[in-house]
Design a protein around this motif. Structure first.
Motif, PDB file in Angstrom:
ATOM      1  N   LEU A   1      -7.285   4.798   9.550  1.00  0.00           N
ATOM      2  CA  LEU A   1      -7.525   5.672   8.398  1.00  0.00           C
ATOM      3  C   LEU A   1      -6.330   5.672   7.462  1.00  0.00           C
ATOM      4  O   LEU A   1      -6.492   5.625   6.237  1.00  0.00           O
ATOM      5  CB  LEU A   1      -7.808   7.099   8.872  1.00  0.00           C
ATOM      6  CG  LEU A   1      -7.919   8.135   7.749  1.00  0.00           C
ATOM      7  CD1 LEU A   1      -9.171   7.894   6.923  1.00  0.00           C
ATOM      8  CD2 LEU A   1      -7.888   9.548   8.303  1.00  0.00           C
ATOM      9  N   SER A   2      -5.123   5.701   8.030  1.00  0.00           N
ATOM     10  CA  SER A   2      -3.923   5.747   7.186  1.00  0.00           C
ATOM     11  C   SER A   2      -3.853   4.557   6.247  1.00  0.00           C
ATOM     12  O   SER A   2      -3.469   4.684   5.077  1.00  0.00           O
ATOM     13  CB  SER A   2      -2.661   5.802   8.058  1.00  0.00           C
ATOM     14  OG  SER A   2      -2.600   4.686   8.923  1.00  0.00           O
ATOM     15  N   SER A   3      -4.244   3.379   6.730  1.00  0.00           N
ATOM     16  CA  SER A   3      -4.190   2.181   5.880  1.00  0.00           C
ATOM     17  C   SER A   3      -5.206   2.264   4.747  1.00  0.00           C
ATOM     18  O   SER A   3      -4.940   1.825   3.622  1.00  0.00           O
ATOM     19  CB  SER A   3      -4.446   0.929   6.725  1.00  0.00           C
ATOM     20  OG  SER A   3      -5.792   0.868   7.184  1.00  0.00           O
ATOM     21  N   ILE A   4      -6.374   2.825   5.035  1.00  0.00           N
ATOM     22  CA  ILE A   4      -7.413   2.973   4.009  1.00  0.00           C
ATOM     23  C   ILE A   4      -6.950   3.924   2.925  1.00  0.00           C
ATOM     24  O   ILE A   4      -7.123   3.670   1.715  1.00  0.00           O
ATOM     25  CB  ILE A   4      -8.727   3.459   4.645  1.00  0.00           C
ATOM     26  CG1 ILE A   4      -9.268   2.397   5.616  1.00  0.00           C
ATOM     27  CG2 ILE A   4      -9.773   3.789   3.587  1.00  0.00           C
ATOM     28  CD1 ILE A   4     -10.442   2.872   6.454  1.00  0.00           C
ATOM     29  N   LEU A   5      -6.346   5.024   3.340  1.00  0.00           N
ATOM     30  CA  LEU A   5      -5.872   6.014   2.369  1.00  0.00           C
ATOM     31  C   LEU A   5      -4.710   5.466   1.550  1.00  0.00           C
ATOM     32  O   LEU A   5      -4.623   5.705   0.343  1.00  0.00           O
ATOM     33  CB  LEU A   5      -5.461   7.300   3.089  1.00  0.00           C
ATOM     34  CG  LEU A   5      -6.588   8.043   3.819  1.00  0.00           C
ATOM     35  CD1 LEU A   5      -6.041   9.269   4.542  1.00  0.00           C
ATOM     36  CD2 LEU A   5      -7.689   8.450   2.842  1.00  0.00           C
ATOM     37  N   ILE A   6      -3.811   4.717   2.193  1.00  0.00           N
ATOM     38  CA  ILE A   6      -2.685   4.133   1.457  1.00  0.00           C
ATOM     39  C   ILE A   6      -3.171   3.091   0.460  1.00  0.00           C
ATOM     40  O   ILE A   6      -2.721   3.041  -0.683  1.00  0.00           O
ATOM     41  CB  ILE A   6      -1.665   3.516   2.437  1.00  0.00           C
ATOM     42  CG1 ILE A   6      -0.941   4.624   3.208  1.00  0.00           C
ATOM     43  CG2 ILE A   6      -0.655   2.633   1.701  1.00  0.00           C
ATOM     44  CD1 ILE A   6      -0.070   4.115   4.338  1.00  0.00           C
ATOM     45  N   LYS A   7      -4.108   2.246   0.892  1.00  0.00           N
ATOM     46  CA  LYS A   7      -4.634   1.198   0.013  1.00  0.00           C
ATOM     47  C   LYS A   7      -5.254   1.781  -1.247  1.00  0.00           C
ATOM     48  O   LYS A   7      -5.122   1.215  -2.343  1.00  0.00           O
ATOM     49  CB  LYS A   7      -5.680   0.368   0.781  1.00  0.00           C
ATOM     50  CG  LYS A   7      -6.403  -0.673  -0.056  1.00  0.00           C
ATOM     51  CD  LYS A   7      -5.465  -1.731  -0.597  1.00  0.00           C
ATOM     52  CE  LYS A   7      -6.216  -2.793  -1.375  1.00  0.00           C
ATOM     53  NZ  LYS A   7      -5.315  -3.807  -1.955  1.00  0.00           N
ATOM     54  N   ASN A   8      -5.923   2.924  -1.124  1.00  0.00           N
ATOM     55  CA  ASN A   8      -6.636   3.521  -2.254  1.00  0.00           C
ATOM     56  C   ASN A   8      -5.930   4.744  -2.829  1.00  0.00           C
ATOM     57  O   ASN A   8      -6.533   5.528  -3.555  1.00  0.00           O
ATOM     58  CB  ASN A   8      -8.045   3.918  -1.800  1.00  0.00           C
ATOM     59  CG  ASN A   8      -8.881   2.723  -1.380  1.00  0.00           C
ATOM     60  OD1 ASN A   8      -9.414   1.986  -2.199  1.00  0.00           O
ATOM     61  ND2 ASN A   8      -8.972   2.510  -0.066  1.00  0.00           N
TER      62      ASN A   8
END
Length: 511
Positions: free
Chosen positions: A167-174
């Motif tokens: 989840l952290s990577s998804i939030l950082i990416k967007n």
């Protein structure tokens, strides 16, 4: 000059959100009913909405009667269809992002849909987190510096043309622009898949910056901070970042690690710890007061809550309560309906309400992380508190731990078996064991009864883990970094046996 102007604008913008937060606290039931109605309205033309006739549901009672509760295993076939590109199943449109759940290192991964609406709810909750902090610290200067974030990684599924990852990577990416400007390192490094390489780059870049905020799972932050001190031969993190002010942490309890953090920051009084409750399924709660353990439940960010008393969790038709029916200090499993298309979904965490006006909770454990082979009902909350007390009394510092049962065999009483990795070892491990046992009895009357005269449970068995054992185990399981966590308690011996296999033969064991 630009930095100070940016700080003022950010501070003023976030401060205005306090009124909305207070409004939610004053009218929680109305807010939750509105959330449910909005979810039903938005999803009424989906396959799921048509099946359960969302267009006819106007009140919670009909929603309660019509829509079944579910676990991930129940909706896994539906999630697989969505991952293959089918539209309008649980939520309108096509879903391109999936959070691969790794809350514990058990079984196969779950893939939680992340919609644009649910992603935005995470960001709005993040704003509330910052708003509550500056409300409690009106003289804060955190926005004059940088926020270090520890993120995971994501992968493109070429066949389905969508993405999955932490989840952290998804939030950082967007991440929105307003948040990206204060975060470090840049996305390219934050989203690296190789944890050791990411850590080296993270340390190299952030050591030169004016860091004032840390964000991440507290156990992984410890690894990062430890390496930082060793590489630059410093005694305290404050020697590297003199303006550091707050750590926003979640994922695992801070209790077992607090002594270690105090040492890292040389017991600096200006360090604030703010807990958050964020999972792949949603951002649920934030700490809204200084130096408290309970969290304010977020009721206005696309999540509708229900609760199952923990004693009914394994029933085929469990008792389910709306938020206005919960009681204080009772263990509940959380059931959510969300703007990611999860409908009456059992999250797997257990909570206790510490306050009903406003609604505040503590995370007491997980429905699958407990030991109850002998009727002792030991939960993670008990373990964390008992270990914290044991460390304080023995002047030791804990790094990681896990525990499981030793079954009754051939008339011999059962026990609990612990693997504990220390940052600072107690002088007398037998004394540590006795304090742990005593505190567990003080915290849990069922455990106390089972320990009576060793009839059902003998004293705990403790294995003192070699340095780096849990890290090596996670690495072997390909679970380094991100939101991966050590399973604290297990009702079987799966994890205990797996970890002991890679423990050195000259381990210290206390029976």
């Amino acid at each position: 000059m630009i930095k100070y102007i940016s700080n003022y604008i950010t501070y003023s913008f976030l401060k205005k959100r306090i009124k909305n937060i207070e409004l939610t606290m004053d009218y929680p039931i109305d807010i939750q009913n509105n959330v449910l109605n909005e979810l039903l309205l938005h999803a009424k033309n989906t396959e799921f909405g048509k099946k359960y006739r969302f267009n006819e549901i106007k009140k919670y009672k009909k929603f309660f009667e019509r829509v079944p509760i579910c676990k991930y295993s129940d909706i896994k076939p539906i999630i697989n269809r969505i991952r293959k590109g089918e539209k309008n199943i649980l939520w309108p449109g096509k879903i391109k992002w999936f959070a691969r759940s790794s809350g514990t290192t058990n079984t196969k991964s779950k893939y939680i849909p992340i919609t644009s609406q649910s992603m935005n709810s995470h960001y709005e909750s993040g704003k509330d987190m910052l708003s509550m902090y500056i409300h409690n610290h009106p003289k804060t200067k955190i926005f004059l510096g940088k926020a270090v974030r520890l993120g995971g990684s994501y992968t493109l599924h070429k066949k389905y043309n969508n993405f999955y990852g932490d989840l952290s990577s998804i939030l950082i990416k967007n991440l929105p622009f307003w948040a990206e400007i204060i975060c470090t390192p840049k996305k390219k490094i934050s989203l690296m898949s190789e944890w050791d390489k990411k850590l080296k780059n993270l340390i190299k870049i952030t050591v030169k910056q004016d860091v004032r905020i840390l964000l991440g799972v507290c156990s992984w932050l410890l690894i990062f901070l430890d390496r930082l001190l060793k590489i630059y031969n410093k005694k305290s993190i404050n020697d590297i970042w003199p303006n550091i002010e707050v750590i926003f942490h979640g994922g695992v309890s801070l209790n077992p690690y607090i002594l270690q953090y105090n040492k890292l920051f040389n017991n600096h009084k200006n360090i604030n710890y703010y807990n958050i409750y964020s999972a792949s399924e949603g951002f649920f709660a934030i700490q809204n007061e200084n130096k408290v353990e309970d969290l304010l439940l977020l009721l206005n960010h696309g999540i509708f809550y229900e609760f199952i008393p923990i004693e009914y969790i394994n029933d085929s038709n469990p008792k389910i309560l709306s938020i206005n029916e919960v009681k204080l200090n009772k263990n509940y499993a959380i059931v959510i309906s969300t703007n990611a298309g999860l409908w009456r979904y059992i999250v797997g965490d257990t909570v206790k309400f510490t306050n009903l006006s406003p609604y505040k909770i503590i995370i007491s454990g997980r429905t699958t992380q407990y030991i109850n082979c002998f009727g002792e009902e030991l939960i993670v909350e008990n373990a964390d508190k008992a270990l914290k007390k044991s460390c304080i009394e023995t002047n030791s510092i804990l790094q990681e731990y896990t525990a499981g049962p030793v079954y009754i065999n051939e008339g011999k009483s059962g026990s609990h078996e612990w693997i504990i990795e220390f940052k600072k070892h107690p002088k007398n491990i037998y004394n540590f064991r006795d304090i742990l046992d005593r505190e567990l009895q003080n915290l849990n009357s069922d455990y106390e009864i089972k320990r009576y005269k060793d009839i059902v449970l003998r004293p705990p068995i403790i294995h003192v883990a070699r340095n780096g054992l849990f890290y090596d185990w996670l690495k072997k399981k390909n679970r380094l970094g991100g939101q991966n966590k050590i399973p604290r308690l297990s009702n079987n011996r799966k994890y205990i046996n797996s970890i002991l296999k890679i423990q050195d033969k000259n381990k210290i064991t206390v029976n």
